[in-house]
Structure formats: C-alpha cells, structure tokens
Design an enzyme around this catalytic site. Structure first.
Site, mmCIF file in Angstrom:
data_model
loop_
_atom_site.group_PDB
_atom_site.id
_atom_site.type_symbol
_atom_site.label_atom_id
_atom_site.label_comp_id
_atom_site.label_asym_id
_atom_site.label_seq_id
_atom_site.Cartn_x
_atom_site.Cartn_y
_atom_site.Cartn_z
ATOM 1 C CB CYS A 1 -9.564 0.329 7.359
ATOM 2 S SG CYS A 1 -8.898 -0.013 5.512
ATOM 3 C CD GLU B 1 -2.925 -1.393 2.221
ATOM 4 O OE1 GLU B 1 -4.050 -1.807 1.816
ATOM 5 O OE2 GLU B 1 -2.719 -0.905 3.437
#
Lengths: 657, 657
Positions: free
Chosen positions: A410, A317
């Site tokens: 998330c 990420e």
C-alpha cells in the site's frame, strides 16, 4: 443528512480546481496552478518522477497485480497472485501518481519519458477497463477467486476501498489529461455501488476500510453528480452503526460525531476523517466540523509522534491509547502519514487555521518522507523512532530496513501519488489574495477580486531560513493579502518588503501582508533555524528524561554509522553544551547535520548481572546513578534520511546526561 | 546425537519421581512427595481445585472442544467448533491439571468432589480415546475439517504440539493415579509420530510450536522407551535447520547451540528451551548446557519484565529486542510465564544454581499469578505493566480486562496445571539432603545417604518473612545438608537453629546447614521484608526516571480504584519519603499494601495545546519542569491482585517526583 445542504455548487477538491468552478464562501481553495521548480522538494519530486513512478509498471507486473487484471479480463490464465483482496488498489494508486505526474509534462512534445509514461498509463487503464464487469463491478480478487461472494465480506473484502482508489485515480487522470477513459470506468463502478448500497437498497453496509468516501466526494466534484456526494455521506454516517460488529478496527465502534479521540486502525480512521472534512465543507454542518476539529486536536495532542507519525501498535495497526507513543514500536505507517496530510489539508482549506499546515509540514519532512529512500527505490512501511543495537529484524512488510516492495504494497504507490501532487498542498487562495502554507521554490497562483495573482518563491528551505517571494502578477492597485504561514516551531522571524523591515506579527500562525502589490515587488521572510532541543509532555512515558534535536521543520536522529566504536543504546546527550550546525553537501544527498556533545555510558557492573533491576537508594532515586563513560561527539542527521546507509541502530529521542 | 549419551537410566522428571527410580549423578531431583498444606499458595491451590478445575468440563463443552472430540469419534454431528487446530490441547491441559489434582486426593474415599473429578477425568479420557484413529493419529481439527492434510502444514497445524500436551497429560495421569488408559493413547500417538518423523523417515520436519519435545522426554522417563528420547532430540536439534523457512516465529532461524539470545514467539522459545534443558540433563552434553545457560542469562538480563513476564510484542507474541520492555504493551503472556518456570526449574535441577529458582519465585508471585483472578473464574492472557487513563480496551484474548474464557484458550488450563502441580517446584534432594527452593507451608521430603529426610514448613510468607522449618524425620546422626535459598531480592536475613543464631552466610544464594539433624529440631529463617524501591538498567528506556515498589518477592502496582479524584497518568512518587506497610485482611483476599507519598501533577498549560512537544530550555533540560499538583497518598497493591475490582488504570513503574 443530504449533501450538500444547499444548492450551492460543489467546492473545489483539495487537489486543484474542478470543472464546476470555485465555491464562493470564505473557505480556501488550493492554488489552481501551483508548481514546484527548484529546491528540496523539486529534488524529491524528480526522484519520484524519474525513478519511482517509472519503475511502477514493472513492479506491478512482478508482484502479479497486472496479471490479476488480465485474469479478471479473461486474457490470461493461471493462479491469482498476491494474497490480498486489495491488490488492485496498488495499480490505482500508481495510476493516480502517474496521472498527477503527466500534468507536469507537455504531452505530445519530444519528451520521450513523458510519452512513455503516458503510454504506460493508457495501457494499464485499458487493462483495468477490460477487467471491469458489464455491470460495473471491478475487483480482480473476488472476480477470480470468489466470484460468488461479491460484497459478502465487507469487513475484509476491500471492494469499496479499491473502488475508492480507482475513483481517485480517475479523477486525477481526468483533471490532469482531460481524458475520460478511466473516469468512465470509475463512474460505471460508482453507479453500480450506488445501485446496491444505501438505506433501503440491497445492502445497508460499509466497507471495513474507508477510502471510497473521499473518492465519491471528489467524483461529485468532478462530475457534478450529487448521488455520489449523498452516497459518500451515507457511508460516513454509517460508521458507528454497528454494521461491522461495532469493531474499532473497522471504525465502527462509535459514530464520528460522538467520538472523543481518534482510535482503531490509523489509516482507516484518517481516510474516514478526510471524508468527514470533505462532507463538512460541502454541507456546512457545524456538528461535523466540530467533530473534525475535536478529533484533530485530540489526535495531535495525545497520539502523534514528533515526526508526525501516527499509530502506536503494530497489532491491528492501531492508534493506541493517549500518550502511548513508543519509540521502537512506533508503527507510524507511511500511509497513515499520507492520510493525515490529506485530512489536515482539507481542514486547512475548510477553516483557514495555520495549525493544520503546521502538522502537514512536520509530517511531510519527517514521518512521510522517511517512507522512501533517497534513491526512490526502497521503502519503509513502518517508521520507528528507535532501532536498538541488538535489533533482530523481522523482515517483510514490518521491517525496520528498507525493502524493494511489500507483500502488502500500500505504501510505495501512496508515496508516489503524494509526491507527484505535492504542489496542491503549497498554497491556497480565497478570492482576496494568496495564502502560502508550505515553502518550496516554485510558482503559486491565486486570485483577488476576480483578477489573477501570481507569486514566485525561491528558497533553500529547510536548510536555510530565507524565503524570497516575488510578486509576478497583481491586479493593479487594489490591495490584496499575501498571507505567509509562520511555522509553529519558529520563535524568531523577520519580514522585509522591497528591502524595508515590516513590523507585522503573525496572528494565529499567519503573517498577513495586505497592500497594493506591484509586479516585481519582493518579500523576504527569514525564519530562524537555530537548532533546538525538544521535550515531550510528561505523560509521554516513552521519552521521559529525553530530548529530541530539531531544526526548522526537521526532526533529527542519530544513526549508528556516524558513531563508530559502539552502539546507541548507551548514548547520552549533554544538553548544557551548544549544538553546532554544518551543511554537508556530500552526505545523504546534501543535508545539514547537527553536532552535539554526548557520552557513551559504560554499562554499570550490575548491568552485566543476570537481573537488570536493582534496589534504588531512596534519597538518590531521583537521578540515575552518575554515568561513567567516554565523551563522544554526537552527529545528528535528518530523520527523513535515515536507513539510507548501512543497517544499524538509530534513535530520535536522546537520554539526557 | 543420541540421547542419552550413556546407558544410565533416565533422570527423574521435573514433576516428581518416575517409576525407573532416581538418577544418581550430582544433579538434583524434585522432592518426591512435597505437599502444600497451608498459607498463601494453599489458598490459591484450593481456589484452583475447588473453582477453576471443576468448571473446566463445562467450559470445554461450551467452547466446543468436547464436541469436536465427539465429531472425530463419529459420535456427534455438526460443524467443527473453534477456529484453531489446537483446540484439543485445551482438553489435554485440563486433563493434566485434573490429574495432578487427583494425586492430592485419597481416591475411593467419601470425598464427593474427588470422585466427581475422577469421573470427569475418566469420561473425558474415554472421549479422547474414542477420537483417536486406529493408526494412533489424533487431532480433531484435521480429522474433522482437513482429513486429507495430516502433517502437511507443520508451521501452523499444531499436531505435534497437541500430541505433546496429550503426552504430558498422560504422564501426569499415570503418575498420579497409576492408571494407564490415557498413557496408552499417548504411546500409540507417540509411536505413530515416531514412525513418520525423523531423518530418513517419511517426514523430515518439526512442528511450528514446540511442546512435543519436553513431552517425549517425559514419556521416555515414564516408560523407559529410548525411542522417545531420541525423537525429542531429533526435534530439538532440527530447529534452526530451515525446515520451517528459517522463521524466527517458529524457532527456526538458528540452531539452539548457536543462538545468542532468546527470540521469536516467547512461548515457543521457552517450551523448546525446557526440552533443551531436559536433553542436556539426559545426555550430559556440555555444549547444550552452555547454550541453555547463555540463553537464560541473556533473557533475564535483557528481555524480562520486573514481574518475570516475557514477551514485548503483541505482534507475533515476540520477545522483542534487548531492553525493549514496554509497559502498556508488555505482552507477558501467562503461558510464557509458565513456560519460563518450567525451563528454569529444569535448569535449577540440572545445575543447582539458586538464580533459576529466584526467577521462578518472582514469576510465580507476579507475572504468573496475575493471569488468574482471585476467584479463579476469570483470566488474563496478556499481563501489561500499565493501563492508561484513556485506555480503549480491545476486548477478546488480548484484553487488559479479565475474561471468562478465550477464543485461543491456552492460558487458563495452563494456569490450572501449574497450580495443581506447584508442590513439584518447592524443593529438591540430591541424596545428601534437602534443598528448599520456594517457601510455602507444607511438608517436603528427600533423602540423605539412602535414608529419608522430612522437613515441615510453616510460614505466612510472602506477607511475613519468618519461615519455620521443623525436621520431622532424619537418618540418625549422620550429617546431612538442609539448604535454604536466600532470595536474590533479600539483603538482610538471619537464621536460628533451636533458638541459637547461626552465622552461616548464603553462598550463591544457598544457605547450607550441614549437621546431624535430630527429629523435632527447628530452624527459623527470617527474611527482611522492608519494602524497597527498584530501578531498572538505564537501557530499559521505557522506565527511565521511574521506580517500582517491591516487598519480598512481590512487585506492587497502583490501581485507579485506590486513587479517587483522577487517573494515574499524572501520578508521581516522592522517593524521599518512607514507605509504610499495612496488612489489610479485608482487601483482595488479604494483602499487605504499601503507602507512599506522591503527587498528582497538574497538566501544564501547554499540555492542553494541540502539540505535546515543546522547546526545552537547554540549561534546564536535565529535569522536567517542576510539577505543580496536589500531594496525595499512593496505595500500592500486589501486582498479582490487580484487575480484581473495577476497571481502571494501573501502573507498576512510577515516575519520580
């Protein structure tokens, strides 16, 4: 470094006033009672309030998060559910979202929906409180599965990350409702952390995922307890000390004040920088402010997608290298867009510079809003800028198709909390007037020389460029400044006050109208929304020879569903023909579409051969071979609204015919 | 499906003859005693033999692999070293490499190096044999750390994958040395697997990582035991049955015969396809052959980088979508290049089509060879096509800098085994002559009508285009065919036989010279090596507006070290100016470099602004703004030789001025 540098009282947080009152320096404070009551963002906020947030408790029950709290509390039995040590953070983010939403309601009235939401919040807060250990520690994953290992895997444990989201939720709940139940839980956990972490304490360490840092600053602002600010400073300053093996992923490669560009895991970097901006605001430290400004500039100039999306690598990420901005593999995590907005808003308040709110606008309308479906029930974790005709979707969290919930969930509650607190990002006040950063129909308040100022806004932005501002309250005849942000994308605009044109030009993005405003006075700001073609810096190799279509703050894309008869891999745009705008109230909840002339290339004969690379005629090499193909009309829709119809290909950047 | 479909004896393996003798159908057999004795590949093979392979035992000791074998054997104590359940496979791949290398030596002579290698091999084989369980099972990770869990995590356990590499090593050792020690170990393990896996047996399952399938076919070829072939067929046919949750990563989404394109983890897909080609060869099944041909065509046409590299995603080491061929994030794992060569060689032998060897050549000289440093001591796991000026290297296995060994060390011993067996890929025979697939100085054998044919090759390829072939042995005056592959990249070539031009043209890549060859007759093949500029199919968005420089089979790249005064992100090539070729014996072990005219763009003023996207003038949108900048000479070096000097940026695809 001790925070704050002086004995001044804390600043207001980025999300509304704190109990301790305004901070008196030149920096801006958020409009204390801003609200959105109509128009584009009102619709999105209503979907959030009426669909997304109310579904939260059932989803958190279904995914196991609430069960895990009961396990930690000893009121349920069974196996821990969910594989991550940050399962609790989904609960806290939902609590924060619901808390901001509660502030919109008149509690105790006959609104059944509001009462039910308040009940859900109190019920879940009670669960959280029950799960907390006597010493203040709270992380269900460790309590249930690794109770012997608290704070022993800081790289991956996410204990302080979860604590941060708990604190943020508690601050939101306290500010919104005045109730202290969740704040008490957060304070106990913060005190436990403060007793353990720090120079000379039991653990000299940081969490692999920043988040507790901004939260501690906010807790300081909410409670006035300076230990929390000092602890936030300790954590921020300890990144880059090698406490986590100097891993770039964990933001530990280099101290912030020495960094030259954003790097590593995008969300981690951006949460850390939001805290760094908070600390610069509290301490007035010039070096930290310069680092924030330098890193923001480097990020936007070299690592930001046109949608405001951030993060070029699925793997880790990660931000990726400068100008490495792929389309199919744009990671652009929804959470990174949110974190970018949070950082930029702190920088806007700290510096007053319009560019931070320019990026917020772009991110809100594009990279952020694409993260939630129009019906508020399905989500994107990653937000690519292209889906190919032959796309094989991986499914799961990194799907390019909207998903009901994620294993690593998330993003959805993060979207919820931003949408329910969106009014905080609209306007600021500096004691000498009101600055309007984002245009949404609603009511904005500020103060000038100790007296309240109130401005109402009516607009059909971003579909129309007219913004009507009415002075609702003004401190008599003393002049004050109404500052209007002229968006960075806008080259033509005009202003009238009570029907008369005003010749003032924007300076560094701000149009400052200083006068003795009378109640009822009307300002008309007209922003030219001609659609435009946009190119990238030539170092962005991924979009060489391409343009994107934009209109106002909106980035547009093509979707396969609007282009029957084939895919999008072979579509070209004819940039010599005009773009045509049409509002389609029937489409995608009502959007303005843009039509462009284009062509669908007939694949060359050799493209059917087994090898897709061919010798170029050196003289003609500068242009692709002339494309044969049928002329077609391209229909571009706002990027935020993509993936709300059938699956198919999509692209933002269009090769030029 | 039962393999083989008939009672015919097994075919020869792709790596030399098997004891059972040649298979008589039209398909090709590898040249039985091919050897390389000079020139480009001889140098690379010598480095492999003298540096890489001899360092293997110490590296396997240092990384813990040999220690782990001792743990399993009970002859050492301590913790398991290495975090992967496939640690053993590194040992097996090294054993395979060393075994092929032993075949080049006259054992028992005075060559100390050969004796030492043979000793190392026997010592490590003894370790492997000691570690094997009485029932034949062998996987040190499970035996030492999870002895209760054999075959219980097929998705991740890699037990059959390791078994496959053990079997491949055993076949290589047996073919090379005639010794059966390792083959006995492999047979015992294969029998244990055969007793456990299959329809109606204890486990109906497949390994998450294909490899055992090709190995079992080779074991069948080596031993004549049909159970191994049937077991290989069971495993191949069970992919896509959902035994591993239909995961695309594990090649379980769709049965091979229904697949339309390669997908998922690149190495897994390619090892599986190599086995599918083997099974098509053994069974003669038309549907399986068609699936192989369809998938190979789809892969090369849509998912292959110009270097022959495969795999567009770091995440999941996945192929990516059609035409998704990024440069910075080209994954192009060295192992995937090797697997592609293995599959293509089986397809070349099975079909006789030249295109398979075209891809092998391209992959050998580029995507494969870049995986090992010129000195044979450092490796690349991933092989990007671009490294940016501001690159932040992640280090570790996915570094764009060469590394001494990897935590997941699959690639280095894989390179070793391919280089030590490279001669197997040079030529084939079909009983009516010799087909030369790759050009390297050496000696190739075949047969025609039951009589041996021998041809020696002398060439300085790929630096020069002349290949001199001398008939060393020929069966009297009966005509036979010497077939020479004319590479797909080659547009101009000429042939002479004994000084006289021959007008024959290549048909589908093969130049077939049929005549009654006399001993001493010389064929000169001249391939035109004019450097060329290459473009990609326009659907390869990543390289729009770019060309690559190629010469012969070599892809070239720019390295920063050759372009002082700045980086490569702003470099453009002037395609209207000629390319100049110069051989540089002093550089990179001796390479031909290519000079081109270019320019280093001066970043536009707006590029220094915070936002890298700007409104395009619609009329001028079709071209980038004219670039200012200094004229520079570009120096291109062969891609295989990159990253052997100082760190810095690199790029294969060059934007056109």
């Amino acid at each position: 470094m001790t925070y704050p540098a002086s004995d001044e009282p804390p600043r207001p947080g980025p999300q509304g006033p704190v109990r301790l009152g305004p901070f008196a320096r030149t920096a801006l404070r958020p409009s204390p009672t801003a609200r959105i009551d109509d128009g584009f963002w009102s619709v999105r906020r209503d979907v959030n309030a009426n669909i997304s947030i109310p579904q939260g408790p059932a989803l958190l029950e279904s995914a196991g998060n609430l069960h895990d709290l009961r396990l930690a509390a000893g009121t349920a039995t069974g196996a821990y559910r969910g594989q991550y040590p940050f399962m609790d953070s989904d609960v806290y983010k939902w609590l924060e979202a619901a808390s901001w939403e509660l502030a919109h309601h008149q509690q105790g009235t006959g609104d059944a929906r509001a009462r039910r939401l308040a009940d859900d919040v109190e019920r879940i807060i009670a669960l959280v409180a029950e799960a907390q250990q006597d010493d203040g520690y709270l992380n269900t994953w460790f309590q249930v599965t690794r109770d012997d290992a608290h704070y022993q895997d800081l790289r991956w444990g996410h204990e302080l990350y979860c604590a941060g989201h708990l604190i943020q939720a508690a601050v939101a709940h306290h500010r919104s409702t005045g109730r202290s139940g969740l704040l008490d839980v957060a304070v106990r956990f913060a005190d436990q952390i403060d007793s353990v972490f720090g120079h000379g304490k039991r653990i000299d360490g940081i969490d692999g995922h920043p988040e507790v840092e901004t939260a501690l600053v906010e807790l300081f602002r909410e409670t006035g307890e300076r230990r929390y600010l000092d602890l936030a400073g300790y954590f921020v300053d300890s990144h880059g000390r090698g406490l986590l093996g100097s891993e770039v992923y964990c933001q530990d490669r280099v101290p912030l004040r020495e960094a030259q560009n954003v790097e590593g895991h995008a969300v981690r970097q951006l949460y850390l920088l939001a805290a760094a901006a908070d600390l610069a605001a509290e301490s007035g430290e010039a070096e930290l402010l310069r680092a924030n400004e330098r890193l923001w500039q480097a990020m936007t100039a070299t690592k930001t997608h046109i949608t405001g999306g951030l993060g070029a690598h699925h793997d880790e990420e990660d931000f990726g290298d400068p100008y490495e901005l792929p389309n199919e593999r744009a990671y652009c995590e929804t959470c990174a867009a949110i974190a970018s907005i949070q950082w930029s808003w702190r920088m806007a308040l700290l510096t007053g510079h319009a560019r931070y709110s320019d990026l917020i606008e772009r991110t809100l309308f594009n990279g952020f809003l694409a993260g939630v479906s129009l019906d508020g029930e399905r989500w994107l974790y990653v937000n690519p800028l292209q889906v190919r005709d032959g796309h094989t979707d991986p499914g799961g969290d990194q799907s390019a198709r909207r998903t009901r919930w994620f294993r690593c969930a998330c993003c959805p509650p993060n979207v919820m909390r931003l949408l329910s607190s969106l009014q905080h990002y609209l306007a600021s006040t500096d004691g000498r007037g009101l600055q309007i950063h984002q245009y949404a129909s609603g009511r904005l308040t500020g103060d000038a020389f100790g007296m309240p100022v109130v401005v109402s806004v009516h607009t059909n932005y971003p579909w129309h460029g007219r913004i009507t501002l009415t002075v609702e309250d003004s401190p008599g005849d003393r002049p004050w400044t109404l500052a209007l942000r002229v968006p960075q994308w806008c080259e033509q605009y005009s202003v009238q006050v009570d029907g008369a044109a005003v010749e003032t030009r924007a300076v560094q993005g701000w149009l400052r109208l200083e006068r003795s405003w009378r109640q009822g006075e009307v300002v008309l700001l007209d922003l030219d929304l001609e659609p435009r073609l946009t190119r990238a810096d030539p170092r962005v190799d991924a979009v060489r020879g391409c343009v994107a279509i934009e209109r106002g703050p909106l980035v547009y894309c093509l979707e396969q569903v609007d282009h029957p008869g084939g895919g999008l891999d072979d579509v070209l745009i004819d940039t010599t023909r005009p773009l045509a705008v049409k509002h389609r109230p029937d489409l995608l909840g009502g959007v303005t579409v843009i039509a462009a002339a284009g062509q669908r290339r007939t694949p060359a004969v050799e493209a059917a051969h087994w090898w897709p690379y061919r010798a170029a005629d050196p003289v003609a090499a500068a242009t692709d071979p002339p494309a044969d193909g049928e002329r077609i009309e391209l229909t571009a829709v706002p990027y935020y609204a993509w993936a709300n119809r059938q699956d198919g290909s999509m692209r933002v950047w269009l090769p030029i015919l």
